[in-house]
Design a protein around this motif. Structure first.
Motif, PDB file in Angstrom:
ATOM      1  N   LEU A   1       0.824  -1.212   0.000  1.00  0.00           N
ATOM      2  CA  LEU A   1       0.000   0.000   0.000  1.00  0.00           C
ATOM      3  C   LEU A   1       0.857   1.261   0.000  1.00  0.00           C
ATOM      4  N   LYS A   2       2.017   1.209   0.647  1.00  0.00           N
ATOM      5  CA  LYS A   2       2.901   2.385   0.669  1.00  0.00           C
ATOM      6  C   LYS A   2       3.404   2.713  -0.734  1.00  0.00           C
ATOM      7  N   ILE A   3       3.630   1.685  -1.556  1.00  0.00           N
ATOM      8  CA  ILE A   3       4.060   1.922  -2.933  1.00  0.00           C
ATOM      9  C   ILE A   3       2.883   2.411  -3.778  1.00  0.00           C
ATOM     10  N   THR A   4       1.706   1.778  -3.627  1.00  0.00           N
ATOM     11  CA  THR A   4       0.570   2.128  -4.480  1.00  0.00           C
ATOM     12  C   THR A   4       0.013   3.508  -4.161  1.00  0.00           C
ATOM     13  N   GLN A   5       0.116   3.973  -2.931  1.00  0.00           N
ATOM     14  CA  GLN A   5      -0.444   5.287  -2.605  1.00  0.00           C
ATOM     15  C   GLN A   5       0.342   6.419  -3.283  1.00  0.00           C
TER      16      GLN A   5
ATOM     17  N   GLU B   1       4.578  18.396   1.084  1.00  0.00           N
ATOM     18  CA  GLU B   1       5.988  18.169   1.396  1.00  0.00           C
ATOM     19  C   GLU B   1       6.376  16.695   1.353  1.00  0.00           C
ATOM     20  N   ARG B   2       5.438  15.850   0.968  1.00  0.00           N
ATOM     21  CA  ARG B   2       5.698  14.406   1.007  1.00  0.00           C
ATOM     22  C   ARG B   2       6.648  13.972  -0.098  1.00  0.00           C
ATOM     23  N   LEU B   3       7.312  12.853   0.143  1.00  0.00           N
ATOM     24  CA  LEU B   3       8.171  12.210  -0.836  1.00  0.00           C
ATOM     25  C   LEU B   3       7.607  10.835  -1.161  1.00  0.00           C
ATOM     26  N   ARG B   4       7.866  10.379  -2.374  1.00  0.00           N
ATOM     27  CA  ARG B   4       7.451   9.028  -2.742  1.00  0.00           C
ATOM     28  C   ARG B   4       8.249   8.010  -1.928  1.00  0.00           C
ATOM     29  N   GLU B   5       7.660   6.847  -1.722  1.00  0.00           N
ATOM     30  CA  GLU B   5       8.310   5.798  -0.929  1.00  0.00           C
ATOM     31  C   GLU B   5       9.644   5.403  -1.540  1.00  0.00           C
ATOM     32  N   ALA B   6       9.708   5.368  -2.880  1.00  0.00           N
ATOM     33  CA  ALA B   6      10.953   4.979  -3.546  1.00  0.00           C
ATOM     34  C   ALA B   6      12.049   6.014  -3.308  1.00  0.00           C
ATOM     35  N   GLU B   7      11.673   7.300  -3.176  1.00  0.00           N
ATOM     36  CA  GLU B   7      12.672   8.340  -2.931  1.00  0.00           C
ATOM     37  C   GLU B   7      13.274   8.230  -1.529  1.00  0.00           C
ATOM     38  N   LYS B   8      12.519   7.656  -0.592  1.00  0.00           N
ATOM     39  CA  LYS B   8      13.014   7.503   0.778  1.00  0.00           C
ATOM     40  C   LYS B   8      14.051   6.389   0.889  1.00  0.00           C
ATOM     41  N   ASP B   9      14.017   5.454  -0.040  1.00  0.00           N
ATOM     42  CA  ASP B   9      14.910   4.297  -0.001  1.00  0.00           C
ATOM     43  C   ASP B   9      15.764   4.303  -1.264  1.00  0.00           C
TER      44      ASP B   9
ATOM     45  N   ASP C   1       6.401  13.991 -10.259  1.00  0.00           N
ATOM     46  CA  ASP C   1       5.694  12.879  -9.626  1.00  0.00           C
ATOM     47  C   ASP C   1       4.412  13.407  -8.983  1.00  0.00           C
ATOM     48  N   LYS C   2       3.705  12.542  -8.274  1.00  0.00           N
ATOM     49  CA  LYS C   2       2.395  12.887  -7.716  1.00  0.00           C
ATOM     50  C   LYS C   2       2.458  14.111  -6.804  1.00  0.00           C
ATOM     51  N   TYR C   3       3.447  14.151  -5.913  1.00  0.00           N
ATOM     52  CA  TYR C   3       3.479  15.215  -4.912  1.00  0.00           C
ATOM     53  C   TYR C   3       4.085  16.511  -5.460  1.00  0.00           C
TER      54      TYR C   3
END
Length: 609
Positions: free
Chosen positions: A192-196, A539-547, A586-588
């Motif tokens: 879900l963290k990836i799909t959101q 201010e959010r980042l995509r999950e992939a950007e965090k890792d 990206d989305k954000y």
């Protein structure tokens, strides 16, 4: 009217059947379903049915079930689905049952291509889905082909790449192995963290027109209202967060949104049908309520649920750590056992070699003994022969002496005596020569016997040394204590096909009831007290950007899949996504961009589309 009404409610992983009184309201039916499956985070969900016009409709909680446009069939058919989506699944979804329902629904939407997902992300998500079903990858439990019956990727992704089913499974299995001992519940939340972060996640789309009669899309989601051009549902052009809206109303097909900024004009658009405006109003009210709730302190009920969920997850983590510890101990014991077994095999091999050497030495010793016996027998024979010759020699000497006496006593003829003497002298010489030869042979055999005896002594000494040097075989290793086997994974029922994104369509067959409501005005005040002026979602980042590691793996997989991709099969969404990636959008980042400027400027921009 029957005393009770039979109903069948299908969730993403179960099917419930029961009956209710005809006067039961939508809220009472929904509460009964929620209690049955243990669902407490009810504010995300609703009951969906297909109305008498064949359109998907949400059951109204305030009205009686039988007073709504439900198809009169036995049993009545409803689907329990997520109606509203969280902003951050990790922070907001508390119960495991809630997370599972969201996971199954979003997974179904991806497979049905209701949500656009790039191929490399689809492979990663498929591996999380496999982890959520099978748990940790184990070579013995998951042999080659264990994914052959699983539906893991959409038909579009499969058709766009020149890869066999086995090659797709190999890539998904590689990611599955990397997830290690991740719990099934953790795999669902990672999914879900990836799909959101996907652009179409949680968005309900509606056909609308502005005052210039331009065909557009209205997107309603957890963060606000977004406007899309007709050919692009990935990248919104204008955005209005819920914090900027104070009132929503519609009359017939005209929809009016009043912004908080008093200087800004009303935001007006038109929907093709009255029923569409009703759905838009319901979604706006529900999403705004959740938007406000997220920005306030949790209620007592939510605090209790979070505390309970935290305790349960802590317990699961403790159990997981214990299992990991036991697993490591078991692996250590297995390695020690293997090492001991290897050492045992080496010792057994050496012992076998010692035994073979001993057997050869014993055989050689026996041959030496046999040879010594034969030599001893020959020596004995030689001694006997020498004794016989000695006897003959003695007899000859006696005979000679007898002859000498006879010669002395009876000298008959000198010539005869001389001849006989010469004859016996010659015979004696021959016998003495034969005796000398036999004595030499006896000495030779005696020397040989002495050599054999010396060799025999040396062989016996070597045999004693070899037998003393051979180590005793190692005792067999006792088997390690058996650890309890992992609990078998519960089978996951196949979820029914559904969709989180919906598009409104025109219909010429509107009911008379709808026509009677055309002149009615529906309005909802949206309180905004306590909402920050600068929304945190921007201010959010995509999950992939965090890792960074995950980002590199996705980029590598994307390059790999690009080589196998058929460029002629690209869809408009593929081209739009590729352009967004090229320009770093990206989305954000898009969210921040489309909210730039004041409300009035954005409304003017909408009117000019």
């Amino acid at each position: 009217m029957p005393k009770t009404v039979n109903v069948r409610v299908t969730s993403m992983d179960a099917e419930l059947e029961f009956s209710f009184h005809p006067n039961t309201t939508g809220k009472q039916l929904f509460d009964q379903v929620s209690r049955t499956i243990g669902l407490r985070e009810v504010w995300y969900f609703g009951l969906q049915f297909t109305d008498i016009r064949g359109l998907p409709t949400w059951l109204s909680f305030e009205k009686k079930v039988m007073g709504q446009d439900v198809k009169k069939e036995t049993p009545l058919q409803f689907k329990l689905k997520a109606k509203f989506y969280p902003e951050d699944v990790t922070e907001e979804l508390v119960q495991d049952v809630t997370r599972r329902l969201f996971f199954l629904q979003v997974k179904e939407d991806l497979l049905l291509e209701e949500i656009y997902c790039p191929p490399e992300s689809a492979v990663l998500l498929a591996s999380y889905a496999v982890q959520a079903k099978y748990g940790e990858y184990q070579k013995v439990a998951h042999p080659t082909g264990y994914l052959s019956s699983e539906r893991l990727l959409s038909n579009k992704v499969l058709k766009q790449h020149k890869l066999s089913k086995e090659q797709w499974q190999e890539r998904i299995q590689t990611w599955h192995q990397e997830h290690g001992s991740m719990l099934k519940e953790e795999a669902m939340i990672e999914y879900l963290k990836i799909t959101q972060d996907l652009e179409m996640y949680g968005v309900n789309y509606f056909d609308i027109k502005n005052k210039k009669n331009t065909d557009l899309w209205l997107g309603v989601d957890a963060l606000g209202l977004n406007i899309y051009e007709k050919e692009d549902r990935l990248t919104p052009k204008i955005g209005f967060p819920w914090s900027e809206i104070r009132n929503i109303s519609f009359n017939d097909k005209k929809f009016i949104i009043k912004p908080i900024d008093k200087k800004a004009p009303d935001f007006i658009f038109y929907a093709p049908r009255l029923q569409v405006n009703k759905r838009i109003l319901q979604l706006c009210m529900g999403n705004h309520e959740l938007y406000m709730r997220r920005r306030k302190a949790d209620s007592i009920e939510v605090q209790q649920m979070k505390a309970q969920a935290k305790e349960e997850r802590l317990q699961k983590k403790t159990e997981k750590d214990q299992l990991e510890s036991e697993k490591k101990k078991r692996e250590t014991i297995e390695k020690e056992k293997e090492q001991m077994e290897k050492e045992k095999q080496d010792l057994m091999k050496k012992l076998y070699e010692f035994e073979e050497t001993t057997k050869r030495a014993e055989i050689e010793l026996q041959e030496q003994l046999d040879r010594g016996v034969r030599l001893e027998e020959e020596r004995r024979k030689v001694e006997q022969e020498a004794a016989r010759l000695e006897t003959e020699r003695m007899e000859a000497i006696i005979a000679k002496e007898e002859l000498v006496r006879q010669a002395e006593d009876q000298i008959k003829s000198q010539e005869q005596l001389t001849a006989e003497l010469a004859e016996y002298s010659a015979k004696i010489s021959l016998l003495e020569e034969a005796k000398r030869v036999k004595e030499e042979e006896a000495d030779s055999w005696h020397n040989k016997v002495m050599e054999v005896e010396e060799n025999l002594l040396k062989t016996r000494e070597e045999l004693i040394l070899v037998m003393n040097a051979a180590p005793a075989p190692a005792p067999p290793a006792s088997p390690p204590p058996a650890s309890p086997p992992p609990a078998p994974a519960s089978p996951v029922p196949t979820p029914p096909a559904s969709s989180s994104s919906s598009s409104s369509s025109s219909s010429d067959g509107e009911s008379d009831h709808e026509n009677s409501e055309e002149n009615s005005t529906y309005s909802a005040e949206l309180p905004t007290q306590g909402i920050e002026d600068h929304p945190q979602e921007e201010e959010r980042l995509r999950e992939a950007e965090k890792d960074e590691s995950l980002q590199k793996k996705l980029m590598a997989l994307s390059s790999e899949l690009a080589e196998a991709r058929d460029e002629n099969t690209k869809t408009p969404n593929d081209l739009l996504h590729a352009e967004n990636v090229r320009v770093g959008r990206d989305k954000y980042k898009t969210l921040r961009q489309i909210r730039m400027g004041n409300t009035k400027q954005r409304i003017d921009e909408f009117e000019s589309l």
